[in-house]
Design a protein around this motif. Structure first.
Motif, mmCIF file in Angstrom:
data_model
loop_
_atom_site.group_PDB
_atom_site.id
_atom_site.type_symbol
_atom_site.label_atom_id
_atom_site.label_comp_id
_atom_site.label_asym_id
_atom_site.label_seq_id
_atom_site.Cartn_x
_atom_site.Cartn_y
_atom_site.Cartn_z
ATOM 1 N N LEU A 50 37.788 36.444 35.565
ATOM 2 C CA LEU A 50 37.362 36.234 36.947
ATOM 3 C C LEU A 50 38.514 35.512 37.634
ATOM 4 C CD1 LEU A 50 33.709 35.149 36.177
ATOM 5 C CD2 LEU A 50 34.349 37.163 37.508
ATOM 6 N N PHE A 64 39.185 31.893 40.743
ATOM 7 C CA PHE A 64 37.768 31.548 40.666
ATOM 8 C C PHE A 64 37.372 30.594 41.792
ATOM 9 C CE2 PHE A 64 33.930 29.503 39.277
ATOM 10 C CZ PHE A 64 33.181 30.593 38.850
ATOM 11 N N ALA A 101 30.216 31.321 36.692
ATOM 12 C CA ALA A 101 31.127 30.824 35.653
ATOM 13 C C ALA A 101 30.440 30.875 34.293
ATOM 14 C CB ALA A 101 31.569 29.402 35.978
ATOM 15 N N TYR A 124 37.187 35.058 30.877
ATOM 16 C CA TYR A 124 38.049 33.928 31.193
ATOM 17 C C TYR A 124 37.934 33.627 32.686
ATOM 18 C CZ TYR A 124 40.494 34.610 26.700
ATOM 19 O OH TYR A 124 40.810 34.723 25.366
ATOM 20 N N LEU A 125 38.283 32.404 33.077
ATOM 21 C CA LEU A 125 38.375 32.021 34.481
ATOM 22 C C LEU A 125 39.827 31.682 34.787
ATOM 23 C CD1 LEU A 125 35.314 29.605 34.912
ATOM 24 C CD2 LEU A 125 35.342 32.103 34.895
ATOM 25 N N SER A 126 40.300 32.108 35.949
ATOM 26 C CA SER A 126 41.663 31.800 36.365
ATOM 27 C C SER A 126 41.624 31.013 37.669
ATOM 28 C CB SER A 126 42.466 33.089 36.554
ATOM 29 O OG SER A 126 43.795 32.795 36.926
ATOM 30 N N VAL A 173 35.519 24.101 31.861
ATOM 31 C CA VAL A 173 35.824 25.352 31.165
ATOM 32 C C VAL A 173 36.408 25.048 29.783
ATOM 33 C CG1 VAL A 173 37.238 27.447 31.211
ATOM 34 C CG2 VAL A 173 36.219 26.595 33.307
ATOM 35 N N TYR A 194 40.766 29.590 30.008
ATOM 36 C CA TYR A 194 41.183 29.476 31.407
ATOM 37 C C TYR A 194 42.666 29.804 31.551
ATOM 38 C CZ TYR A 194 43.379 24.896 30.550
ATOM 39 O OH TYR A 194 44.189 23.879 30.099
#
Length: 260
Positions: A153, A156, A163, A172-174, A194, A199
């Protein structure tokens, strides 16, 4: 070593001075970057950038703003183009209900086709999601039941529920320069929580320049400012955060060979 996991080197603001952009990134300790596809019809352009510069990789996909213009692009087309050795991901695709530049049905259709391509190839899907948390979560959960697929994502800015859904599904979160903005405490709260192995950092250049460059054109060198702020938020040194995000990048974007 930092890697900008999401930028747009083919956009005019960066393409006009690409050698300078790459040199400044190197000077800032940014050793790699992914230039992200927004229109399949422009894939040849970003592919050429990745071919010509060893520190650059690319992806292939259709941004949700353009979804209605590329409904002729099928999953098989994405899969075929992604076989290029410098293409390391699918997307960006997703849902954007803030601008609604494309009909929502077209956005969802495009997203599901990109998910199928990511599932088939094992390449990560770069997801754009804005003001569409509930529909995005529902599509991700529905598609995950058909088979797992890697994804991030990107940039984010959503709420904790999306999330949580993304992480539960293996995503994953960026985080972008937005994390440096004064009014971004909710995003910083998510970034604080996270897991260390899930991340990334990015610029989304030429947009969303972090403080102290806010208002200027963004570029990959500025990912350092985002990383410094994120390190502070997570209680890490910049070196430790760079090591974590680079390892995470190499795991998600495994075709790059980073960390192999």
């Amino acid at each position: 070593m930092l890697i900008d996991s999401h930028c747009h080197l083919d956009f005019e603001q960066l393409a006009a001075d690409l050698p300078g952009v790459l040199a400044r990134a190197e000077a800032a300790g940014v050793t790699g970057m992914v230039t992200i596809g927004t229109r399949v019809e422009r894939f040849a352009t970003i592919r050429a950038i990745a071919e010509a510069n060893e520190q650059v990789w690319c992806t292939v996909g259709t941004h949700p703003h353009n979804a209605h213009e590329e409904l002729h692009v099928l999953t098989k087309d994405l899969i075929g183009l992604s076989e290029h050795p410098r293409c390391v991901g699918i997307g960006e695709a997703g849902l954007d209900y803030f601008y609604d530049n494309a009909p929502r049905e077209a956005q969802a259709t495009g997203l599901r086709r990109h998910i199928a391509a990511a599932r088939s190839t094992g390449l990560p899907l770069v997801i754009h999601s804005r003001s569409a948390d509930e529909d995005m979560a529902n599509i991700l959960k529905d598609e995950a039941e058909k088979g797992v697929f890697p994804f991030v994502l990107h940039c984010f800015t959503a709420g904790r529920e999306l999330a949580r859904t993304g992480l539960e599904l293996g995503g994953y979160l960026s985080f972008s320069g937005i994390i440096t903005f004064r009014n971004a405490e909710e995003i910083r709260a998510v970034a604080r929580e996270v897991p260390a192995d899930r991340y990334l950092v990015e610029t989304d250049a030429p947009y969303l320049a972090p403080i102290p460059h806010r208002g200027a054109d963004n570029e990959p060198a500025f990912v350092r400012h985002t990383a410094e702020k994120l390190a502070d938020v997570r209680g890490l040194s910049l070196e430790a955060l760079a090591a974590e995000t680079t390892a995470n990048f190499g795991r998600l974007f495994s075709k790059t060979g980073v960390g192999a």
